[in-house]
Write a protein that holds these residues in place. Sequence first.
Motif, PDB file in Angstrom:
ATOM      1  N   ALA A  17       0.855  -1.195   0.000  1.00  0.00           N
ATOM      2  CA  ALA A  17       0.000   0.000   0.000  1.00  0.00           C
ATOM      3  C   ALA A  17       0.889   1.241   0.000  1.00  0.00           C
ATOM      4  N   SER A  19       1.022   5.745  -1.003  1.00  0.00           N
ATOM      5  CA  SER A  19       0.241   6.974  -1.118  1.00  0.00           C
ATOM      6  C   SER A  19       0.843   7.872  -2.189  1.00  0.00           C
ATOM      7  N   PRO A  20       0.007   8.707  -2.813  1.00  0.00           N
ATOM      8  CA  PRO A  20       0.539   9.660  -3.796  1.00  0.00           C
ATOM      9  C   PRO A  20       1.670  10.498  -3.186  1.00  0.00           C
ATOM     10  N   GLU A  22       4.672   9.374  -2.528  1.00  0.00           N
ATOM     11  CA  GLU A  22       5.727   8.477  -2.065  1.00  0.00           C
ATOM     12  C   GLU A  22       6.604   8.089  -3.247  1.00  0.00           C
ATOM     13  N   TYR A  70      -0.344   1.232  -9.316  1.00  0.00           N
ATOM     14  CA  TYR A  70      -0.177   2.670  -9.164  1.00  0.00           C
ATOM     15  C   TYR A  70       0.279   3.286 -10.474  1.00  0.00           C
ATOM     16  N   GLU A 108      -3.173   5.861  -7.025  1.00  0.00           N
ATOM     17  CA  GLU A 108      -3.531   4.443  -7.096  1.00  0.00           C
ATOM     18  C   GLU A 108      -4.579   4.265  -8.183  1.00  0.00           C
TER      19      GLU A 108
END
Length: 140
Positions: A17, A19-20, A22, A70, A108
């Motif tokens: 998982a 996140s935008p 990263e 992603y 994502e």
Amino acid sequence: MEENHGAGPFFHGTRVALSPGEELVAGHGSNFQRGRTSNNVYFTSLITTAAWGAQLASALHGDDESGRVYEVEPLGPFEDDPNVTDKKFPGNPTRSYRSRHPLRVVAEVVDWPRHPPEAVEEMLAGLARLREQGLDVIDD
């Protein structure tokens, strides 16, 4: 490493998982070989290829989920992935790439096409056969 072999958008499939914003960086454990540190980050411009990455990484780690895909942005030069380029088919039909530079997570992709469970099992069986024969070599 040559820059801009392909045009985006680009995708990365994984079981992790994120996140935008990263960044995916080299030097972490491989999704496909336990105990192996990857010197590159891998990505593709085909969402179906990223789906394989997500589904296989999840299955190989015993996860019940099908993984995550992603949209990513390469932050440096990249090259064709030599693990698939000119192997089974000429050229780079999977539009797979690798880079020693980070990839930034853009977003994502929630609605991505999953491969059927039978196809995933067939691919896993093929990988197991390669491993038994000592042919599961990753050029990294």
